[in-house]
Design a protein around this motif. Structure first.
Motif, PDB file in Angstrom:
ATOM      1  N   ASP A 166       0.851  -1.189   0.000  1.00  0.00           N
ATOM      2  CA  ASP A 166       0.000   0.000   0.000  1.00  0.00           C
ATOM      3  C   ASP A 166       0.889   1.242   0.000  1.00  0.00           C
ATOM      4  OD1 ASP A 166      -1.789   2.065   0.495  1.00  0.00           O
ATOM      5  OD2 ASP A 166      -3.025   0.872   1.872  1.00  0.00           O
ATOM      6  N   ALA A 167       1.179   1.760  -1.192  1.00  0.00           N
ATOM      7  CA  ALA A 167       2.089   2.899  -1.322  1.00  0.00           C
ATOM      8  C   ALA A 167       1.524   4.152  -0.654  1.00  0.00           C
ATOM      9  CB  ALA A 167       2.379   3.170  -2.795  1.00  0.00           C
ATOM     10  N   LYS A 168       0.227   4.356  -0.760  1.00  0.00           N
ATOM     11  CA  LYS A 168      -0.389   5.554  -0.176  1.00  0.00           C
ATOM     12  C   LYS A 168      -0.277   5.532   1.341  1.00  0.00           C
ATOM     13  CE  LYS A 168      -4.675   8.263  -0.237  1.00  0.00           C
ATOM     14  NZ  LYS A 168      -6.068   8.336  -0.762  1.00  0.00           N
ATOM     15  N   ALA A 169      -0.557   4.380   1.952  1.00  0.00           N
ATOM     16  CA  ALA A 169      -0.458   4.259   3.410  1.00  0.00           C
ATOM     17  C   ALA A 169       0.991   4.348   3.864  1.00  0.00           C
ATOM     18  CB  ALA A 169      -1.084   2.942   3.876  1.00  0.00           C
ATOM     19  N   THR A 170       1.917   3.848   3.049  1.00  0.00           N
ATOM     20  CA  THR A 170       3.344   3.947   3.371  1.00  0.00           C
ATOM     21  C   THR A 170       3.776   5.403   3.447  1.00  0.00           C
ATOM     22  OG1 THR A 170       3.804   1.819   2.305  1.00  0.00           O
ATOM     23  CG2 THR A 170       5.671   3.300   2.644  1.00  0.00           C
ATOM     24  N   GLU A 171       3.358   6.181   2.457  1.00  0.00           N
ATOM     25  CA  GLU A 171       3.695   7.601   2.430  1.00  0.00           C
ATOM     26  C   GLU A 171       3.061   8.343   3.603  1.00  0.00           C
ATOM     27  OE1 GLU A 171       5.403  11.140   1.244  1.00  0.00           O
ATOM     28  OE2 GLU A 171       5.775   9.142   0.428  1.00  0.00           O
ATOM     29  N   PRO A 216      11.349  17.959  -3.691  1.00  0.00           N
ATOM     30  CA  PRO A 216      11.682  18.833  -2.557  1.00  0.00           C
ATOM     31  C   PRO A 216      10.812  18.564  -1.324  1.00  0.00           C
ATOM     32  CG  PRO A 216      11.126  20.125  -4.531  1.00  0.00           C
ATOM     33  CD  PRO A 216      10.996  18.705  -4.901  1.00  0.00           C
ATOM     34  N   GLN A 217       9.547  18.204  -1.542  1.00  0.00           N
ATOM     35  CA  GLN A 217       8.676  17.937  -0.405  1.00  0.00           C
ATOM     36  C   GLN A 217       9.125  16.680   0.338  1.00  0.00           C
ATOM     37  OE1 GLN A 217       6.283  19.923   0.872  1.00  0.00           O
ATOM     38  NE2 GLN A 217       6.295  18.430   2.559  1.00  0.00           N
ATOM     39  N   ARG A 218       9.544  15.652  -0.397  1.00  0.00           N
ATOM     40  CA  ARG A 218      10.034  14.437   0.244  1.00  0.00           C
ATOM     41  C   ARG A 218      11.321  14.733   1.012  1.00  0.00           C
ATOM     42  NH1 ARG A 218       9.975   8.846  -0.502  1.00  0.00           N
ATOM     43  NH2 ARG A 218       7.751   9.136  -0.882  1.00  0.00           N
ATOM     44  N   ARG A 219      12.200  15.555   0.433  1.00  0.00           N
ATOM     45  CA  ARG A 219      13.428  15.929   1.147  1.00  0.00           C
ATOM     46  C   ARG A 219      13.092  16.610   2.475  1.00  0.00           C
ATOM     47  NH1 ARG A 219      18.717  17.119  -0.417  1.00  0.00           N
ATOM     48  NH2 ARG A 219      18.128  16.952  -2.616  1.00  0.00           N
ATOM     49  N   ALA A 220      12.120  17.530   2.431  1.00  0.00           N
ATOM     50  CA  ALA A 220      11.729  18.235   3.651  1.00  0.00           C
ATOM     51  C   ALA A 220      11.168  17.264   4.683  1.00  0.00           C
ATOM     52  CB  ALA A 220      10.700  19.319   3.324  1.00  0.00           C
ATOM     53  N   THR A 221      10.372  16.308   4.219  1.00  0.00           N
ATOM     54  CA  THR A 221       9.806  15.304   5.125  1.00  0.00           C
ATOM     55  C   THR A 221      10.917  14.482   5.775  1.00  0.00           C
ATOM     56  OG1 THR A 221       7.741  15.144   3.861  1.00  0.00           O
ATOM     57  CG2 THR A 221       8.326  13.265   5.270  1.00  0.00           C
ATOM     58  N   CYS A 222      11.876  14.056   4.964  1.00  0.00           N
ATOM     59  CA  CYS A 222      12.960  13.222   5.488  1.00  0.00           C
ATOM     60  C   CYS A 222      13.844  13.981   6.459  1.00  0.00           C
ATOM     61  CB  CYS A 222      13.783  12.655   4.324  1.00  0.00           C
ATOM     62  SG  CYS A 222      12.883  11.429   3.330  1.00  0.00           S
ATOM     63  N   LEU A 223      14.051  15.268   6.223  1.00  0.00           N
ATOM     64  CA  LEU A 223      14.851  16.062   7.146  1.00  0.00           C
ATOM     65  C   LEU A 223      14.094  16.316   8.456  1.00  0.00           C
ATOM     66  CD1 LEU A 223      16.593  18.568   4.700  1.00  0.00           C
ATOM     67  CD2 LEU A 223      17.673  16.770   6.070  1.00  0.00           C
ATOM     68  N   LEU A 233      13.803   0.610   5.595  1.00  0.00           N
ATOM     69  CA  LEU A 233      12.737   1.104   4.724  1.00  0.00           C
ATOM     70  C   LEU A 233      12.687   2.628   4.752  1.00  0.00           C
ATOM     71  CD1 LEU A 233      10.311   0.661   2.896  1.00  0.00           C
ATOM     72  CD2 LEU A 233       8.895   0.370   4.954  1.00  0.00           C
ATOM     73  N   ALA A 234      12.818   3.203   5.958  1.00  0.00           N
ATOM     74  CA  ALA A 234      12.846   4.664   6.062  1.00  0.00           C
ATOM     75  C   ALA A 234      14.027   5.237   5.296  1.00  0.00           C
ATOM     76  CB  ALA A 234      12.909   5.082   7.532  1.00  0.00           C
ATOM     77  N   ALA A 235      15.181   4.570   5.406  1.00  0.00           N
ATOM     78  CA  ALA A 235      16.362   5.031   4.666  1.00  0.00           C
ATOM     79  C   ALA A 235      16.124   4.952   3.169  1.00  0.00           C
ATOM     80  CB  ALA A 235      17.576   4.186   5.065  1.00  0.00           C
ATOM     81  N   ALA A 236      15.446   3.883   2.719  1.00  0.00           N
ATOM     82  CA  ALA A 236      15.174   3.725   1.283  1.00  0.00           C
ATOM     83  C   ALA A 236      14.217   4.806   0.781  1.00  0.00           C
ATOM     84  CB  ALA A 236      14.589   2.337   1.018  1.00  0.00           C
ATOM     85  N   GLN A 237      13.275   5.220   1.627  1.00  0.00           N
ATOM     86  CA  GLN A 237      12.339   6.279   1.237  1.00  0.00           C
ATOM     87  C   GLN A 237      13.020   7.637   1.148  1.00  0.00           C
ATOM     88  OE1 GLN A 237       8.882   5.902   0.620  1.00  0.00           O
ATOM     89  NE2 GLN A 237       9.285   3.705   0.689  1.00  0.00           N
ATOM     90  N   CYS A 238      14.208   7.728   1.769  1.00  0.00           N
ATOM     91  CA  CYS A 238      14.889   9.019   1.857  1.00  0.00           C
ATOM     92  C   CYS A 238      16.253   9.012   1.176  1.00  0.00           C
ATOM     93  CB  CYS A 238      15.048   9.410   3.325  1.00  0.00           C
ATOM     94  SG  CYS A 238      13.478   9.715   4.181  1.00  0.00           S
ATOM     95  N   LEU A 239      16.455   8.125   0.223  1.00  0.00           N
ATOM     96  CA  LEU A 239      17.717   8.114  -0.511  1.00  0.00           C
ATOM     97  C   LEU A 239      17.891   9.419  -1.292  1.00  0.00           C
ATOM     98  CD1 LEU A 239      17.690   4.479  -1.962  1.00  0.00           C
ATOM     99  CD2 LEU A 239      19.265   5.383  -0.241  1.00  0.00           C
TER     100      LEU A 239
END
Length: 345
Positions: free
Chosen positions: A137-142, A225-232, A211-217
Motif C-alpha cells: 500500500d504505497a499511499k499508506a506507506t507515504e 523537494p517535499q520528500r526531502r523536507a519530510t525526510c529532514l 525502509l525509512a532510509a530507502a524512502q529518503c535516498l
C-alpha cells in the motif's frame, strides 16, 4: 550502520556461554541451573499484579522460552502486562508476540494499541509504515512516513525494558549452581545479572529503519523537494530519539540530504561521537562482568529508568569517559583509555 552490527555482535560475544570440551558437563549443569533460576524469577514476578514486574517476567520468559503454552509463558505474561494499563512499553514488547512463519508479525493488536496510546511517537509510525509497505500500500506507506516526520519524539521503550529487568533480577539471590566458579562470588553474581538485564533488554522489536532510509535516498528526493523536507523533519526526530540506532539514522539523513555544508559536517562529527559512545559502552559492559562495583552501578542506572541513549550516556559519565570522540590526531583521553571508575577496590 556497521557500528550497530558490531555492537550487537559484541553483545553476543559478551553474553554467550563459551563451553570448553573439558568442562562441557559442568557448563551444561550451570546452564540448567540458570534456566531454573530464570524460571523461579518468572514465577515470583508473575504473582504480582502491577505492570512493571509483569513486563520483567514476560521478558525473562521470552528469552528462556519458559512454560510454553502455560500461565508463565511469554504470551500470557505480556498479555497480562498490557492489560494492566502498563502504557506503550508493554505493547511494544507485545509486538513480538506473533508467529513469523505465519506472516503475522508484528502483532497487529499491539500495533493498533500503540497507535492509540502513542500517536505522537515516530517509532510507532515507522512500524506502521513497514506494515503498509509489506501490504503493498504505497499511499499508506507515504502517510505513515509523514506521520513519523511530524511526530514529536522517537521512543522504542528499550529503557523501560531494561528498567523492568534490572528490578526483576533483584527479587531472588542466584543459587551457587548458577555461578561459573571463576572469579569471586560477587563477580559471578554480577556476570549473571548483567547477562539477564543487558543481554535480554537490548533484544527489542525494531521498526524497519532500512525502509525509512530507502524512502529518503538522495536519488529519491533529488527531484522531490517535499520528500526531502519530510525526510529532514524525520531526521530531526530521530537525532533526539531514544536509541543509538535511531540517532544513527537521523544523523545519516542529515549528512546525506542537507544542502547546508555546515549541517552535514556537524552530523558527521556527531556520528563519530555516537560511534565512540557505543564502542566504550560496550567495553564497560564487558568489564562489568568481572567488576561487581561497576556492574552494580550499571544496574542501578538501569533501575532508575530513562531511555537507552540516556542510560548509555549516564554510564559513560559515571565511568569518566567523555561523550565526544577525540580528534583523530589527538591521543585518546586517559579516562577513556583506563576507565578508572571500574577499578574501585
Amino acid at each position: 550502520m556497521t557500528w550497530r552490527t558490531a555492537f550487537t555482535s559484541l553483545l553476543t560475544i559478551l553474553f554467550g556461554l563459551t563451553v570448553l570440551p573439558a568442562h562441557a558437563e559442568n557448563a551444561a549443569a550451570q546452564r540448567k541451573a540458570r534456566e531454573q533460576f530464570q524460571h523461579d524469577l518468572v514465577s515470583v514476578l508473575a504473582l504480582r499484579a502491577d505492570p512493571k514486574p509483569l513486563l520483567g517476567a514476560a521478558l525473562l520468559a521470552r528469552a528462556g522460552d519458559i512454560d510454553h503454552g502455560g500461565p508463565l509463558d511469554f504470551h500470557h505474561l505480556i498479555t497480562r502486562a498490557a492489560a494492566q494499563d502498563a502504557g506503550p512499553a508493554a505493547n511494544w514488547v507485545r509486538l513480538s508476540d506473533c508467529d513469523a512463519q505465519a506472516d503475522n508479525c508484528p502483532n497487529t493488536k499491539a500495533l493498533d494499541a500503540l497507535v492509540k496510546q502513542a500517536p505522537d511517537n515516530a517509532a510507532v509510525w515507522l512500524l506502521r509504515m513497514g506494515q503498509a509497505a509489506q501490504n503493498g500500500d504505497a499511499k499508506a506507506t507515504e502517510a505513515a512516513l509523514q506521520k513519523a516526520a511530524n511526530a514529536s519524539q522517537y521512543d522504542d521503550y528499550t529503557g523501560r525494558s531494561l528498567q523492568a529487568l534490572a528490578i526483576a533480577v533483584m527479587q531472588l539471590p542466584p543459587p551457587p549452581a548458577t555461578l561459573s566458579g571463576e572469579g569471586s562470588p560477587r563477580a559471578q553474581v554480577a556476570d549473571l545479572q548483567m547477562t539477564l538485564v543487558y543481554g535480554i533488554g537490548d533484544a527489542q522489536p525494531l521498526p524497519g529503519f532500512h525502509l525509512a532510509a530507502a524512502q529518503c535516498l538522495p536519488k529519491v528526493v533529488k527531484e522531490q523537494p517535499q520528500r526531502r523536507a519530510t525526510c529532514l523533519k524525520l531526521a530531526h526526530v530521530l537525532v533526539w530519539g531514544s536509541s543509538p540506532l535511531a540517532r544513527s539514522l537521523g544523523l545519516h539523513l542529515r549528512s546525506t540530504l542537507s544542502e547546508d555544508a555546515a549541517v552535514r559536517a556537524r552530523a558527521d562529527a556527531a556520528m563519530r561521537d555516537l560511534t565512540w559512545q557505543v564502542r566504550h559502552f560496550g567495553q564497560l559492559e564487558a568489564q562489568a562482568r568481572t567488576h561487581p562495583e561497576l556492574a552494580q552501578r550499571m544496574l542501578m542506572l538501569a533501575r532508575q529508568g530513562g531511555t537507552q541513549m540516556s542510560l548509555m550516556q549516564a554510564t559513560l559519565h559515571m565511568a569518566g569517559i567523555p561523550l565526544e570522540a577525540p580528534d583523530e590526531a589527538s591521543p585518546q583521553p586517559a579516562a577513556a583509555a583506563s576507565s578508572p571508575a571500574v577499578e574501585t577496590p
